[in-house]
Motif scaffolding. Structure first.
Motif, PDB file in Angstrom:
ATOM      1  N   TRP A  95     -10.648   8.082   6.171  1.00  0.00           N
ATOM      2  CA  TRP A  95      -9.813   9.167   5.667  1.00  0.00           C
ATOM      3  C   TRP A  95     -10.577  10.481   5.608  1.00  0.00           C
ATOM      4  CZ3 TRP A  95      -5.020   9.362   6.207  1.00  0.00           C
ATOM      5  CH2 TRP A  95      -4.199   8.242   6.040  1.00  0.00           C
ATOM      6  N   ASP A  96     -11.879  10.431   5.321  1.00  0.00           N
ATOM      7  CA  ASP A  96     -12.670  11.659   5.360  1.00  0.00           C
ATOM      8  C   ASP A  96     -12.572  12.299   6.742  1.00  0.00           C
ATOM      9  OD1 ASP A  96     -13.511  11.393   2.735  1.00  0.00           O
ATOM     10  OD2 ASP A  96     -15.373  10.366   3.266  1.00  0.00           O
ATOM     11  N   LEU A  97     -12.681  11.473   7.789  1.00  0.00           N
ATOM     12  CA  LEU A  97     -12.590  12.008   9.144  1.00  0.00           C
ATOM     13  C   LEU A  97     -11.180  12.497   9.453  1.00  0.00           C
ATOM     14  CD1 LEU A  97     -13.971  12.467  11.931  1.00  0.00           C
ATOM     15  CD2 LEU A  97     -13.040  10.240  12.583  1.00  0.00           C
ATOM     16  N   TYR A  98     -10.156  11.706   9.094  1.00  0.00           N
ATOM     17  CA  TYR A  98      -8.786  12.098   9.398  1.00  0.00           C
ATOM     18  C   TYR A  98      -8.409  13.409   8.707  1.00  0.00           C
ATOM     19  CZ  TYR A  98      -7.824   7.552  11.563  1.00  0.00           C
ATOM     20  OH  TYR A  98      -7.836   6.455  12.389  1.00  0.00           O
ATOM     21  N   LEU A  99      -8.797  13.557   7.441  1.00  0.00           N
ATOM     22  CA  LEU A  99      -8.438  14.780   6.719  1.00  0.00           C
ATOM     23  C   LEU A  99      -9.210  15.975   7.256  1.00  0.00           C
ATOM     24  CD1 LEU A  99      -8.151  13.345   3.098  1.00  0.00           C
ATOM     25  CD2 LEU A  99      -6.281  13.953   4.656  1.00  0.00           C
ATOM     26  N   GLY A 150      -2.578  32.259   2.119  1.00  0.00           N
ATOM     27  CA  GLY A 150      -1.892  31.396   3.068  1.00  0.00           C
ATOM     28  C   GLY A 150      -2.499  30.030   3.246  1.00  0.00           C
ATOM     29  N   SER A 151      -3.425  29.627   2.363  1.00  0.00           N
ATOM     30  CA  SER A 151      -4.034  28.298   2.468  1.00  0.00           C
ATOM     31  C   SER A 151      -3.305  27.306   1.563  1.00  0.00           C
ATOM     32  CB  SER A 151      -5.517  28.344   2.117  1.00  0.00           C
ATOM     33  OG  SER A 151      -5.707  28.752   0.771  1.00  0.00           O
ATOM     34  N   THR A 152      -3.675  26.035   1.698  1.00  0.00           N
ATOM     35  CA  THR A 152      -3.026  24.959   0.953  1.00  0.00           C
ATOM     36  C   THR A 152      -4.075  23.978   0.439  1.00  0.00           C
ATOM     37  OG1 THR A 152      -1.017  25.091   2.305  1.00  0.00           O
ATOM     38  CG2 THR A 152      -1.370  23.042   1.089  1.00  0.00           C
ATOM     39  N   VAL A 153      -3.942  23.576  -0.814  1.00  0.00           N
ATOM     40  CA  VAL A 153      -4.748  22.483  -1.346  1.00  0.00           C
ATOM     41  C   VAL A 153      -3.959  21.197  -1.159  1.00  0.00           C
ATOM     42  CG1 VAL A 153      -5.807  21.463  -3.400  1.00  0.00           C
ATOM     43  CG2 VAL A 153      -5.928  23.917  -3.028  1.00  0.00           C
ATOM     44  N   LEU A 154      -4.592  20.220  -0.511  1.00  0.00           N
ATOM     45  CA  LEU A 154      -3.968  18.920  -0.307  1.00  0.00           C
ATOM     46  C   LEU A 154      -4.688  17.894  -1.171  1.00  0.00           C
ATOM     47  CD1 LEU A 154      -2.168  16.815   1.119  1.00  0.00           C
ATOM     48  CD2 LEU A 154      -3.901  16.727   2.934  1.00  0.00           C
ATOM     49  N   ARG A 155      -3.950  17.251  -2.051  1.00  0.00           N
ATOM     50  CA  ARG A 155      -4.486  16.144  -2.847  1.00  0.00           C
ATOM     51  C   ARG A 155      -3.906  14.853  -2.283  1.00  0.00           C
ATOM     52  NH1 ARG A 155      -3.334  20.364  -6.384  1.00  0.00           N
ATOM     53  NH2 ARG A 155      -5.224  21.224  -7.367  1.00  0.00           N
ATOM     54  N   PHE A 156      -4.796  13.953  -1.951  1.00  0.00           N
ATOM     55  CA  PHE A 156      -4.436  12.756  -1.183  1.00  0.00           C
ATOM     56  C   PHE A 156      -4.846  11.509  -1.947  1.00  0.00           C
ATOM     57  CE2 PHE A 156      -6.073   9.405   1.528  1.00  0.00           C
ATOM     58  CZ  PHE A 156      -5.039   9.164   2.412  1.00  0.00           C
ATOM     59  N   VAL A 157      -3.952  10.504  -1.966  1.00  0.00           N
ATOM     60  CA  VAL A 157      -4.265   9.218  -2.598  1.00  0.00           C
ATOM     61  C   VAL A 157      -3.765   8.095  -1.689  1.00  0.00           C
ATOM     62  CG1 VAL A 157      -4.012   7.724  -4.606  1.00  0.00           C
ATOM     63  CG2 VAL A 157      -3.993  10.213  -4.906  1.00  0.00           C
ATOM     64  N   GLN A 193       0.827  -1.204   0.000  1.00  0.00           N
ATOM     65  CA  GLN A 193       0.000   0.000   0.000  1.00  0.00           C
ATOM     66  C   GLN A 193       0.863   1.256   0.000  1.00  0.00           C
ATOM     67  OE1 GLN A 193      -3.317   0.087   2.717  1.00  0.00           O
ATOM     68  NE2 GLN A 193      -3.553  -2.134   2.693  1.00  0.00           N
ATOM     69  N   ALA A 194       0.291   2.336  -0.537  1.00  0.00           N
ATOM     70  CA  ALA A 194       1.007   3.605  -0.604  1.00  0.00           C
ATOM     71  C   ALA A 194       0.060   4.749  -0.260  1.00  0.00           C
ATOM     72  CB  ALA A 194       1.592   3.821  -2.001  1.00  0.00           C
ATOM     73  N   ILE A 195       0.608   5.761   0.394  1.00  0.00           N
ATOM     74  CA  ILE A 195      -0.125   6.983   0.713  1.00  0.00           C
ATOM     75  C   ILE A 195       0.661   8.149   0.120  1.00  0.00           C
ATOM     76  CG2 ILE A 195      -0.898   8.520   2.555  1.00  0.00           C
ATOM     77  CD1 ILE A 195      -1.218   6.055   4.330  1.00  0.00           C
ATOM     78  N   GLU A 196      -0.037   8.975  -0.658  1.00  0.00           N
ATOM     79  CA  GLU A 196       0.609  10.115  -1.303  1.00  0.00           C
ATOM     80  C   GLU A 196      -0.110  11.405  -0.931  1.00  0.00           C
ATOM     81  OE1 GLU A 196       2.129  11.300  -5.766  1.00  0.00           O
ATOM     82  OE2 GLU A 196       0.027  10.713  -5.537  1.00  0.00           O
ATOM     83  N   TYR A 197       0.678  12.428  -0.574  1.00  0.00           N
ATOM     84  CA  TYR A 197       0.169  13.765  -0.298  1.00  0.00           C
ATOM     85  C   TYR A 197       0.829  14.729  -1.289  1.00  0.00           C
ATOM     86  CZ  TYR A 197      -0.505  11.654   4.402  1.00  0.00           C
ATOM     87  OH  TYR A 197      -0.816  10.845   5.473  1.00  0.00           O
ATOM     88  N   VAL A 198       0.031  15.520  -1.975  1.00  0.00           N
ATOM     89  CA  VAL A 198       0.556  16.558  -2.859  1.00  0.00           C
ATOM     90  C   VAL A 198      -0.004  17.892  -2.378  1.00  0.00           C
ATOM     91  CG1 VAL A 198       0.671  17.445  -5.207  1.00  0.00           C
ATOM     92  CG2 VAL A 198       0.732  14.974  -4.815  1.00  0.00           C
TER      93      VAL A 198
END
Length: 219
Positions: free
Chosen positions: A102-106, A74-81, A62-67
């Motif tokens: 993951w919905d809850l964690y994010l 000053g905000s950030t868009v996080l793309r998660f896979v 398994q892999a987890i990726e954050y972009v």
């Protein structure tokens, strides 16, 4: 046998990429919104990182990726896979419940960087007795609250910041408390408590939650 799965999410966070990076890429940061654990690099994970823009962690199959992408203000868009192979024994419930998780964690990550930026946390978890109506008893003990309601958890007031069929989140002045209903996975209700109180005793706090569960579910 196993089969592939892929969970994708995109969230906007009220923090800079550097602040989000600290939260996702360090053990002390992850304790503030996800869970405590060893440094991934020390646990045998394969890590590919380009701070503070991209982080990929591979754990076996398994892999987890954050972009991360900076936005104006000053905000950030996080793309998660989260992707990989799931055992056939789980069926569709694995991807469903993992996605809900993951919905809850994010969401919790967003609450962490907004309300407790940079504060070190102690992560505490405990499980309720595994009885059929545990979730209903826990909700009833908290007044079956809706988002925005004020409740007490372990005698401390807080506001419900998340309510779904499988999760309940409460934010107090010094913690983010998350209840998880996990019956689809054949597991008992659990709580994850991200406590930002200086000097909190994790073992004592876990024991307090265990007593609360016992009194609430079995009392």
């Amino acid at each position: 046998m196993s089969r592939p799965f892929e969970i994708r999410r995109e969230v906007v966070l009220s923090a800079s990429p550097e602040e989000v990076w600290r939260a996702i890429a360090t053990p002390e940061g992850q304790a503030g919104w996800f869970m405590a654990g060893p440094d991934p690099a020390e646990s045998g994970a394969e890590i590919d990182e380009d701070a503070p823009r991209r982080l990929e962690q591979r754990f076996g199959t398994q892999a987890i990726e954050y972009v991360l992408e900076a936005r104006d203000g000053g905000s950030t868009v996080l793309r998660f896979v989260h992707s990989g192979m799931a055992e056939d024994d789980w069926g569709d419930e694995f991807e469903t419940m993992t996605g809900f998780g993951w919905d809850l964690y994010l969401f919790t990550l967003g609450e962490y960087v907004r309300h407790f930026p940079g504060r070190p946390a102690v992560y505490v978890e405990a499980e309720a007795p595994n009885v059929p109506d545990a979730w209903k008893r826990i909700l009833a003990a908290l007044g079956d609250p809706a988002e925005g309601d004020v409740v007490e958890v372990l005698g401390v007031p807080g506001v419900v910041d998340k309510r779904t069929d499988h999760h309940l989140g409460v934010r107090t002045a010094d913690s983010l408390v998350r209840f998880h209903e996990r019956s689809l996975l054949g597991m008992p209700v659990a709580v994850g408590d991200h406590d930002y109180t200086p000097g909190v005793d994790a073992r004592a706090k876990a024991a307090e939650w265990t007593r609360w569960f016992a009194g609430t579910v079995q009392g």
